[in-house]
Design a protein around this motif. Structure first.
Motif, PDB file in Angstrom:
ATOM      1  N   GLY A  43      15.073  -0.231 -10.758  1.00  0.00           N
ATOM      2  CA  GLY A  43      15.293  -1.306  -9.803  1.00  0.00           C
ATOM      3  C   GLY A  43      14.412  -1.248  -8.567  1.00  0.00           C
ATOM      4  N   ASN A  44      13.415  -0.371  -8.582  1.00  0.00           N
ATOM      5  CA  ASN A  44      12.493  -0.230  -7.455  1.00  0.00           C
ATOM      6  C   ASN A  44      11.060  -0.408  -7.936  1.00  0.00           C
ATOM      7  OD1 ASN A  44      14.311   0.473  -5.306  1.00  0.00           O
ATOM      8  ND2 ASN A  44      14.530   2.475  -6.262  1.00  0.00           N
ATOM      9  N   TYR A  45      10.199  -0.761  -7.009  1.00  0.00           N
ATOM     10  CA  TYR A  45       8.767  -0.657  -7.238  1.00  0.00           C
ATOM     11  C   TYR A  45       8.342   0.658  -6.597  1.00  0.00           C
ATOM     12  CZ  TYR A  45       8.614  -5.575  -8.559  1.00  0.00           C
ATOM     13  OH  TYR A  45       8.807  -6.780  -9.182  1.00  0.00           O
ATOM     14  N   LEU A  46       7.728   1.537  -7.385  1.00  0.00           N
ATOM     15  CA  LEU A  46       7.207   2.796  -6.863  1.00  0.00           C
ATOM     16  C   LEU A  46       5.714   2.622  -6.651  1.00  0.00           C
ATOM     17  CD1 LEU A  46       9.080   5.393  -9.095  1.00  0.00           C
ATOM     18  CD2 LEU A  46       9.710   4.531  -6.841  1.00  0.00           C
ATOM     19  N   ILE A  47       5.293   2.826  -5.425  1.00  0.00           N
ATOM     20  CA  ILE A  47       3.884   2.669  -5.053  1.00  0.00           C
ATOM     21  C   ILE A  47       3.344   4.050  -4.704  1.00  0.00           C
ATOM     22  CG2 ILE A  47       2.272   1.580  -3.448  1.00  0.00           C
ATOM     23  CD1 ILE A  47       4.490  -0.560  -2.966  1.00  0.00           C
ATOM     24  N   ASP A  48       2.364   4.514  -5.480  1.00  0.00           N
ATOM     25  CA  ASP A  48       1.703   5.793  -5.210  1.00  0.00           C
ATOM     26  C   ASP A  48       0.286   5.503  -4.742  1.00  0.00           C
ATOM     27  OD1 ASP A  48       3.894   7.252  -5.987  1.00  0.00           O
ATOM     28  OD2 ASP A  48       3.163   7.652  -8.006  1.00  0.00           O
ATOM     29  N   MET A  49      -0.036   5.966  -3.530  1.00  0.00           N
ATOM     30  CA  MET A  49      -1.360   5.746  -2.952  1.00  0.00           C
ATOM     31  C   MET A  49      -2.037   7.082  -2.730  1.00  0.00           C
ATOM     32  SD  MET A  49      -0.457   2.839  -0.150  1.00  0.00           S
ATOM     33  CE  MET A  49      -2.094   2.161  -0.072  1.00  0.00           C
ATOM     34  N   GLU A  50      -3.254   7.224  -3.266  1.00  0.00           N
ATOM     35  CA  GLU A  50      -4.029   8.445  -3.074  1.00  0.00           C
ATOM     36  C   GLU A  50      -4.709   8.400  -1.706  1.00  0.00           C
ATOM     37  OE1 GLU A  50      -6.760   9.255  -6.242  1.00  0.00           O
ATOM     38  OE2 GLU A  50      -5.222   8.971  -7.774  1.00  0.00           O
ATOM     39  N   LEU A  51      -4.424   9.414  -0.887  1.00  0.00           N
ATOM     40  CA  LEU A  51      -5.038   9.524   0.436  1.00  0.00           C
ATOM     41  C   LEU A  51      -5.521  10.954   0.657  1.00  0.00           C
ATOM     42  CD1 LEU A  51      -2.346   7.433   2.300  1.00  0.00           C
ATOM     43  CD2 LEU A  51      -4.725   6.783   1.967  1.00  0.00           C
ATOM     44  N   PRO A  52      -6.478  11.426  -0.158  1.00  0.00           N
ATOM     45  CA  PRO A  52      -6.946  12.808  -0.006  1.00  0.00           C
ATOM     46  C   PRO A  52      -7.666  13.002   1.321  1.00  0.00           C
ATOM     47  CG  PRO A  52      -8.349  11.616  -1.531  1.00  0.00           C
ATOM     48  CD  PRO A  52      -7.197  10.711  -1.192  1.00  0.00           C
ATOM     49  N   GLY A  53      -7.423  14.123   1.943  1.00  0.00           N
ATOM     50  CA  GLY A  53      -8.065  14.439   3.212  1.00  0.00           C
ATOM     51  C   GLY A  53      -7.319  13.929   4.425  1.00  0.00           C
ATOM     52  N   TYR A  54      -6.297  13.131   4.221  1.00  0.00           N
ATOM     53  CA  TYR A  54      -5.506  12.608   5.325  1.00  0.00           C
ATOM     54  C   TYR A  54      -4.277  13.480   5.536  1.00  0.00           C
ATOM     55  CZ  TYR A  54      -8.202   8.291   5.330  1.00  0.00           C
ATOM     56  OH  TYR A  54      -9.214   7.375   5.425  1.00  0.00           O
ATOM     57  N   ALA A  55      -3.847  13.566   6.771  1.00  0.00           N
ATOM     58  CA  ALA A  55      -2.607  14.262   7.120  1.00  0.00           C
ATOM     59  C   ALA A  55      -1.514  13.212   7.283  1.00  0.00           C
ATOM     60  CB  ALA A  55      -2.774  15.043   8.423  1.00  0.00           C
TER      61      ALA A  55
END
Length: 140
Positions: free
Chosen positions: A41-53
């Motif tokens: 029942g959710n949208y799961l959003i995975d965002m790659e942000l390598p190098g970010y804190a």
């Protein structure tokens, strides 16, 4: 002649650095790679942000849009034995993505976590318990 060769080699070496030769330097499609899946029942959003804190990332919900912004500043200093700069580079960059999640979604409905360079957002697919109001326009 020897000094000129050292200076040329320094610049050749500097511009061969992945910072300048990496396709991500000019290709913004490599930034914030995102996967969206529907689950429970959710949208799961995975965002790659390598190098970010975690402190570099901000998520904002406004007018039905979920906007993720990431800002990063980096300085690399290299000095010789006498403390003179041999190389000094600075990088500052930001990236932003927006998703329409609907006007019914509220801030407290969204869950967010950042781990190992991946921002995971869980956004409810449907909001229950909200009664729709009919807004009539007064006619004069």
């Amino acid at each position: 002649m020897l000094l000129a060769n050292r200076v040329n080699n320094l610049f050749d070496e500097m511009f061969n650095d992945p910072f300048f030769s990496s396709p991500t330097w000019f290709d913004h499609s490599q930034m914030m790679k995102t996967d969206v899946q529907e689950k429970d029942g959710n949208y799961l959003i995975d965002m790659e942000l390598p190098g970010y804190a975690k402190e570099d990332i901000q998520a904002e919900l406004k007018d039905g849009y979920l906007t993720v912004t990431a800002n990063h500043n980096e300085t690399k200093d290299e000095k010789d034995e006498e403390g003179n700069y041999v190389r000094r580079e600075r990088y500052s960059g930001s990236c932003k993505r927006s998703f329409y999640v609907g006007n019914q979604v509220k801030q407290e409905d969204i869950q967010a976590a950042f781990k190992d360079g991946i921002l995971r957002l869980a956004v409810p697919k449907e909001i229950t318990g909200i009664e729709e109001k009919t807004n009539y326009i007064a006619i004069e």
